[in-house]
Design a protein around this motif. Structure first.
Motif, PDB file in Angstrom:
ATOM      1  N   ALA A 139      39.642 -41.238  89.608  1.00 55.41           N
ATOM      2  CA  ALA A 139      41.229 -41.267  89.728  1.00 55.41           C
ATOM      3  C   ALA A 139      41.506 -39.940  90.287  1.00 55.41           C
ATOM      4  CB  ALA A 139      41.601 -41.222  88.151  1.00 55.41           C
ATOM      5  N   PRO A 140      42.575 -39.738  90.958  1.00 53.29           N
ATOM      6  CA  PRO A 140      43.239 -38.641  91.523  1.00 53.29           C
ATOM      7  C   PRO A 140      43.099 -37.317  90.663  1.00 53.29           C
ATOM      8  CG  PRO A 140      44.813 -40.495  91.889  1.00 53.29           C
ATOM      9  CD  PRO A 140      43.660 -40.865  90.857  1.00 53.29           C
ATOM     10  N   SER A 141      42.336 -36.417  91.367  1.00 59.62           N
ATOM     11  CA  SER A 141      41.940 -35.213  90.577  1.00 59.62           C
ATOM     12  C   SER A 141      43.005 -34.147  90.891  1.00 59.62           C
ATOM     13  CB  SER A 141      40.532 -34.755  90.617  1.00 59.62           C
ATOM     14  OG  SER A 141      39.610 -35.561  90.081  1.00 59.62           O
ATOM     15  N   SER A 142      43.381 -33.164  89.903  1.00 62.67           N
ATOM     16  CA  SER A 142      43.944 -31.944  90.340  1.00 62.67           C
ATOM     17  C   SER A 142      43.149 -30.832  90.910  1.00 62.67           C
ATOM     18  CB  SER A 142      44.476 -31.485  89.051  1.00 62.67           C
ATOM     19  OG  SER A 142      45.547 -32.504  88.085  1.00 62.67           O
ATOM     20  N   SER A 143      43.506 -30.573  92.045  1.00 62.02           N
ATOM     21  CA  SER A 143      42.549 -29.432  92.806  1.00 62.02           C
ATOM     22  C   SER A 143      42.802 -28.298  92.036  1.00 62.02           C
ATOM     23  CB  SER A 143      43.005 -29.377  94.320  1.00 62.02           C
ATOM     24  OG  SER A 143      44.766 -29.107  94.334  1.00 62.02           O
ATOM     25  N   ALA A 144      43.867 -27.999  91.321  1.00 60.72           N
ATOM     26  CA  ALA A 144      44.025 -26.783  90.581  1.00 60.72           C
ATOM     27  C   ALA A 144      44.990 -27.138  89.497  1.00 60.72           C
ATOM     28  CB  ALA A 144      44.868 -25.771  91.447  1.00 60.72           C
ATOM     29  N   THR A 145      45.251 -26.377  88.221  1.00 60.56           N
ATOM     30  CA  THR A 145      45.883 -26.506  87.193  1.00 60.56           C
ATOM     31  C   THR A 145      47.455 -26.788  87.538  1.00 60.56           C
ATOM     32  OG1 THR A 145      44.486 -25.284  85.764  1.00 60.56           O
ATOM     33  CG2 THR A 145      46.764 -25.604  85.051  1.00 60.56           C
ATOM     34  N   ASP A 146      48.037 -27.861  87.174  1.00 62.93           N
ATOM     35  CA  ASP A 146      49.403 -28.253  87.491  1.00 62.93           C
ATOM     36  C   ASP A 146      49.907 -29.078  86.487  1.00 62.93           C
ATOM     37  OD1 ASP A 146      51.905 -29.040  88.515  1.00 62.93           O
ATOM     38  OD2 ASP A 146      51.091 -30.164  90.185  1.00 62.93           O
ATOM     39  N   HIS A 147      50.659 -28.538  85.452  1.00 58.76           N
ATOM     40  CA  HIS A 147      51.380 -29.475  84.514  1.00 58.76           C
ATOM     41  C   HIS A 147      52.632 -29.673  84.711  1.00 58.76           C
ATOM     42  CE1 HIS A 147      47.700 -28.380  81.991  1.00 58.76           C
ATOM     43  NE2 HIS A 147      47.791 -27.140  82.272  1.00 58.76           N
ATOM     44  N   THR A 148      53.067 -29.742  85.900  1.00 59.40           N
ATOM     45  CA  THR A 148      54.282 -30.216  86.156  1.00 59.40           C
ATOM     46  C   THR A 148      54.364 -31.868  86.782  1.00 59.40           C
ATOM     47  OG1 THR A 148      54.190 -29.401  88.539  1.00 59.40           O
ATOM     48  CG2 THR A 148      55.218 -27.836  86.727  1.00 59.40           C
ATOM     49  N   LEU A 149      55.656 -32.389  86.929  1.00 59.41           N
ATOM     50  CA  LEU A 149      55.813 -33.556  87.402  1.00 59.41           C
ATOM     51  C   LEU A 149      56.735 -33.711  88.694  1.00 59.41           C
ATOM     52  CD1 LEU A 149      54.621 -36.683  86.913  1.00 59.41           C
ATOM     53  CD2 LEU A 149      56.839 -36.873  85.601  1.00 59.41           C
ATOM     54  N   ALA A 150      56.157 -33.815  89.731  1.00 57.65           N
ATOM     55  CA  ALA A 150      56.768 -33.415  90.896  1.00 57.65           C
ATOM     56  C   ALA A 150      57.803 -34.965  91.211  1.00 57.65           C
ATOM     57  CB  ALA A 150      55.972 -33.249  92.327  1.00 57.65           C
ATOM     58  N   PRO A 151      58.993 -34.695  91.880  1.00 55.96           N
ATOM     59  CA  PRO A 151      59.874 -35.729  92.325  1.00 55.96           C
ATOM     60  C   PRO A 151      58.945 -36.428  93.506  1.00 55.96           C
ATOM     61  CG  PRO A 151      60.876 -33.805  92.170  1.00 55.96           C
ATOM     62  CD  PRO A 151      59.679 -33.165  91.969  1.00 55.96           C
ATOM     63  N   GLY A 152      58.957 -37.598  93.332  1.00 56.84           N
ATOM     64  CA  GLY A 152      58.056 -38.632  94.163  1.00 56.84           C
ATOM     65  C   GLY A 152      56.790 -39.073  93.518  1.00 56.84           C
ATOM     66  N   PRO A 210      43.571 -29.985  83.442  1.00 54.23           N
ATOM     67  CA  PRO A 210      44.324 -29.330  84.520  1.00 54.23           C
ATOM     68  C   PRO A 210      45.537 -30.151  85.086  1.00 54.23           C
ATOM     69  CG  PRO A 210      41.936 -30.040  85.217  1.00 54.23           C
ATOM     70  CD  PRO A 210      42.005 -30.206  83.722  1.00 54.23           C
ATOM     71  N   GLY A 211      45.704 -31.511  84.632  1.00 54.26           N
ATOM     72  CA  GLY A 211      46.579 -32.372  85.195  1.00 54.26           C
ATOM     73  C   GLY A 211      47.474 -33.157  84.252  1.00 54.26           C
ATOM     74  N   ALA A 212      47.315 -32.527  83.079  1.00 55.91           N
ATOM     75  CA  ALA A 212      48.045 -33.323  81.915  1.00 55.91           C
ATOM     76  C   ALA A 212      49.551 -32.750  81.821  1.00 55.91           C
ATOM     77  CB  ALA A 212      47.448 -32.746  80.267  1.00 55.91           C
ATOM     78  N   VAL A 213      50.376 -33.504  81.792  1.00 60.54           N
ATOM     79  CA  VAL A 213      51.956 -33.242  81.765  1.00 60.54           C
ATOM     80  C   VAL A 213      52.530 -33.608  80.358  1.00 60.54           C
ATOM     81  CG1 VAL A 213      53.973 -33.449  83.061  1.00 60.54           C
ATOM     82  CG2 VAL A 213      51.795 -33.649  84.182  1.00 60.54           C
ATOM     83  N   VAL A 214      52.443 -32.649  79.495  1.00 68.80           N
ATOM     84  CA  VAL A 214      52.867 -33.211  78.161  1.00 68.80           C
ATOM     85  C   VAL A 214      54.222 -32.938  77.619  1.00 68.80           C
ATOM     86  CG1 VAL A 214      52.169 -32.647  75.837  1.00 68.80           C
ATOM     87  CG2 VAL A 214      50.392 -32.502  77.575  1.00 68.80           C
ATOM     88  N   TYR A 215      54.912 -33.960  77.139  1.00 66.01           N
ATOM     89  CA  TYR A 215      56.267 -33.977  76.575  1.00 66.01           C
ATOM     90  C   TYR A 215      56.190 -34.149  75.158  1.00 66.01           C
ATOM     91  CZ  TYR A 215      57.461 -34.454  81.810  1.00 66.01           C
ATOM     92  OH  TYR A 215      57.549 -34.402  83.110  1.00 66.01           O
ATOM     93  N   LEU A 216      57.014 -33.497  74.466  1.00 67.11           N
ATOM     94  CA  LEU A 216      57.180 -33.562  72.847  1.00 67.11           C
ATOM     95  C   LEU A 216      58.309 -34.506  72.642  1.00 67.11           C
ATOM     96  CD1 LEU A 216      54.938 -31.303  73.464  1.00 67.11           C
ATOM     97  CD2 LEU A 216      55.994 -30.091  71.256  1.00 67.11           C
TER      98      LEU A 216
END
Length: 412
Positions: free
Chosen positions: A43-56, A208-214
């Motif tokens: 699956a698409p990998s994160s080239s670097a740590t990015d825990h945000t969710l970009a518009p689009g 590195p690609g987890a975008v976590v919401y509580l």
């Protein structure tokens, strides 16, 4: 989710269903071409740590969902109108729930499977982690891991399945808003819950690609300051943000205002010496007074916590009972509700990362009796299915009452 009680149509539909199956990769349908090693591509990998969710950002769509299966059943029964609605519902992304009850190896495999299905779509999966000990205050969705150690091992297994792929993780619906302190639990149980959530955030954030919401409940439940403190105690400062309205029905405008106030209160509590939760203006204040308070206490350029909204069933807003019940259970299978805003990361609201369908629309909230002797739900005259069970009549109703009106998703 809730507070503790206080012929041409046939061809068109078939074409829509075929389009969905062709576009949505499932194990039984199309599979990705193997790599030179003989394995499916990652699956698409994160080239670097990015825990945000970009518009689009676009979200994974399951090709063999319950809504899709319902469309097939409706078509076989000759119900073309509902089949068309179910085809349309099935064309949108819905979260996949992970609820425990399996070995760590099985949990990792299940998450890895989700990733392998999302990869060919080049879309981000939405995963709900729902296995904290004592979940749902042992009510309709009771269950969860047996103790903190088992839960930590389960979260670890889930994280391993995520790998380095971008993944939205909705961490424990009701995990904070309906934590033990709000249903008769002890101080020790509450402390354990907060520690479990914080540890889960930290473990997931290692991916590195987890975008976590509580969990932050919804706008008609905890006041802003109380919820902001719960989020801080649960580790929101180490996550991307929080989610609102999971499995509930509050209106988007109300939720956006509440989420913005919670976010500003989180900043205030973190950055103001001697600050107390009760200081923060809350959702019950007159809007102008609350706005003025935050303007005085939170800088305009403050870095604020983001959030997402579950819009899976709030298209017509909350339910107002027309009959008198000792406990109307307005959160539990309310009649006449509709699908809300379709899942999207293009929200037009800076702090709102996405509208998501977190609750699977069409799944029951539980067997509601609304304070009567039961066992039937007086609003339907039948016994509601158990929590999490697919309910065709409810699915049809949600689609029929969708606001905006439901159309097949063509955003590919």
């Amino acid at each position: 989710m809730r507070p503790i009680p206080k012929a041409r149509p046939l061809l068109a539909a078939a074409a829509a269903a075929a389009a969905l199956v062709g576009l949505c990769v499932t194990p039984a349908a199309a599979q990705a071409e193997p790599t030179a090693s003989g394995h499916p591509p990652a699956a698409p990998s994160s080239s670097a740590t990015d825990h945000t969710l970009a518009p689009g950002t676009k979200f994974y769509i399951e090709g063999d969902s319950k809504a899709f299966q319902q469309a097939l059943a409706d078509r076989q029964a000759g119900d073309q109108a509902n089949a068309k609605l179910m085809d349309a519902m099935a064309s949108y992304p819905v979260a996949q729930w992970f609820t425990g009850g399996s070995t760590p190896e099985q949990t990792t495999s299940a998450m890895s499977l989700l990733q392998s299905k999302a990869a060919p779509q080049n879309r981000v999966p939405i995963a709900v982690a729902y296995n904290v000990p004592g979940r749902d205050c042992s009510q309709y969705s009771a269950g969860g891991a047996s103790d903190s150690q088992e839960y930590a091992a389960w979260i670890d297994a889930l994280a391993k399945g995520i790998g380095d792929r971008k993944t939205v993780v909705i961490l424990e619906p009701d995990g904070l808003a309906l934590s033990p302190a709000f249903c008769g639990g002890t101080a020790e149980q509450q402390a354990d819950r907060l520690a479990e959530i914080k540890a889960a955030v930290d473990r997931l954030q290692r991916q590195p690609g987890a975008v976590v919401y509580l969990d932050a409940g919804h706008s008609s439940w905890h006041d802003v300051g109380e919820m902001a403190q719960l989020l801080l105690d649960g580790g929101v400062s180490r996550a991307q943000g929080f989610f609102l309205n999971a499995s509930n029905y509050r209106a988007d405008s109300e939720l956006i205002r509440y989420g913005t106030e919670v976010s500003k209160c989180v900043w205030y509590l973190r950055n103001t010496a001697g600050a107390q939760p009760g200081d923060c203006a809350n959702q019950w204040w007159p809007a102008a007074d609350a706005d003025a308070w935050y303007a005085d206490h939170v800088p305009a350029d403050a870095q604020l916590t983001h959030f997402v909204i579950d819009s899976s069933r709030n298209g017509t807003g909350p339910w107002t009972p027309t009959a008198s019940y000792s406990d109307p259970q307005d959160w539990c299978n309310p009649p006449g509700r509709g699908l809300g805003v379709r899942p999207t990361s293009q929200t037009g609201v800076p702090l709102l990362d996405a509208y998501l369908w977190i609750k699977v629309p069409g799944e029951s909230d539980g067997s509601c009796t609304r304070g009567t002797a039961g066992p039937e739900d007086p609003e339907y005259g039948v016994v509601d299915p158990a929590a999490g069970t697919w309910w065709p009549d409810q699915a049809h109703s949600l689609a029929a009452h969708a606001a905006p009106a439901l159309e097949f998703n063509t955003d590919w």
